[in-house]
Design an enzyme around this catalytic site. Sequence first.
Site, mmCIF file in Angstrom:
data_model
loop_
_atom_site.group_PDB
_atom_site.id
_atom_site.type_symbol
_atom_site.label_atom_id
_atom_site.label_comp_id
_atom_site.label_asym_id
_atom_site.label_seq_id
_atom_site.Cartn_x
_atom_site.Cartn_y
_atom_site.Cartn_z
ATOM 1 C CE LYS A 170 -1.677 2.306 3.502
ATOM 2 N NZ LYS A 170 -1.538 3.669 3.001
ATOM 3 C CD GLU A 243 14.139 0.808 7.751
ATOM 4 O OE1 GLU A 243 14.615 1.792 8.351
ATOM 5 O OE2 GLU A 243 14.812 -0.197 7.446
ATOM 6 C CB CYS A 277 13.882 8.830 6.489
ATOM 7 S SG CYS A 277 14.770 7.772 5.357
ATOM 8 C CD GLU A 373 11.437 13.108 10.731
ATOM 9 O OE1 GLU A 373 10.359 12.648 11.132
ATOM 10 O OE2 GLU A 373 12.183 12.499 9.938
#
Length: 469
Positions: A170, A243, A277, A373
């Site tokens: 997905k 992850e 990331c 972040e």
Amino acid sequence: MTNDDLSMTINGQAVNSQSSIEVINPATGTVIGSVPDAGAAELEAAITAARGAFPAWRNTPWAERAAIVNRIGETIAANAAELAAMLTREQGKPREQAQFEVMAAVQWCEATATLTLPDREMEAGPGRKQITRYVPIGVVAGISTWNFPVVLSIWKIAPALLTGNTLVLKPSPFTPMTVLRIGELVRDLVPAGVLNIITGGDALGPMMTAHPGVDKVSFTGSTATGRRVMQSASPTLKRLTLELGGNDAAIVLPDVDIAETAQRLLWSAFANSGQVCVATKRAYVHETIYDQFRDALAELVKAMPMGDGSQQGIALGPIQNRPQFDRVNGLLEDCKANGHRLIQGAAPDGKGLFVPATLVDNPPEDSRIVQEEQFGPVLPLLKYTTVEEAIERANASEMGLAGTVWSKNMDAALHVAERMETGNVWINEGLALSPFAAFGGRKQSGIGVENGIDGLMAYTEPKTFVIAE
Ligand code: NAD
């Protein structure tokens, strides 16, 4: 131009759904197409197909599975121009960078297909043989995000299929089109049910991770969602690869070549408009070179053209989606409210989700832009005095994805690199990922790894045979 005819791939067939999700070009704000919004019935069909295909696929020789992974790569390569154009439209990244991502997917297929996981024979004493074999887990649910939709999907497709698992994948509802198109292109190359690609809204991911017919979840996304995935996988003890997010630090030692390092660090922080990331998300610069380094970087930041990635000469595209745009702007507002000095490049006006490339000049360590972040084109630069202090500040985070060290002195750089509590550390460059090397996060940046032999092993379980002769 719209794409309203992209279909999901379930059991080797094109499948649509009654409802659909609109996809928006973040550079223009216009709707560029709509894709199926799968519900419980389509998910059930995909998982049933994957379960049905598993026994034959598990028994298909490794070399045949490798050949199919290779053919997936060749097919993506043959259609790279179409896929890259679609990727720019839905993701926003400049055309050259979209082409780079598509070709990275090709490289990953080729490289992964060369890997093997041979049986291991171990000492078992006289009259006995002992062998460990790496067997596939079963049905994998792959869930990925919107910053690198193509390559992050291939990071799941190639190893899952090579090791003999079947997959229900997905992509993010923000960037579903290119992955659906890849599904259409490779549909006839892969036995029915082995690779299923479905798209849907917020309800679909949780249904996948809770489904008893799924044996493993490979998830790429935020740490907050990763926690929910882990919770929802627990009743059936699904295998997990997570992850997740990062807050990657760069430590710049005082001996660097300032111009050269600023140029390289620029890209480590601002590639894909910071939506990486493993982007550098805070940079610690030694106080003796801080001002010079900041000024060199500022010149480069101001010179990067930002705009619609389908136009020539654009270096930075928009933020990919509205929630993320609001988040990055919220962090900038917080900087302004707290009087942090901002150094900014230009951003286009209009309906695109553009945030100017920004340096934040030495904000306090406890400010939000340092602690959180940002996942956008905003980089805090921080002054440090001793290397030990910089390492301590870099490690004082619940994240531990990657880090970078910058120095001409390799011993000094290695001293710092060894102390960084991260899954990856790069010296004098950033973002250097390889299909042959394990990649993953420590602490709350994830569990397990992708890529290389270690990544393949994550799609298998060791099964030990003991044979008395
Ligand atoms: P997100 O967690 O919101 O979404 C990621 C995916 O999860 C999407 O496909 C989404 O539809 C799905 N999802 C949402 N809620 C779910 C749930 N409850 N259960 C299952 N699936 C669900 O992440 P995001 O904000 O789209 O992505 C940005 C984050 O991803 C950043 O933190 C970034 O650092 C991280 N990221 C990590 C890596 C890595 O390899 N470590 C790579 C890219 C991005």
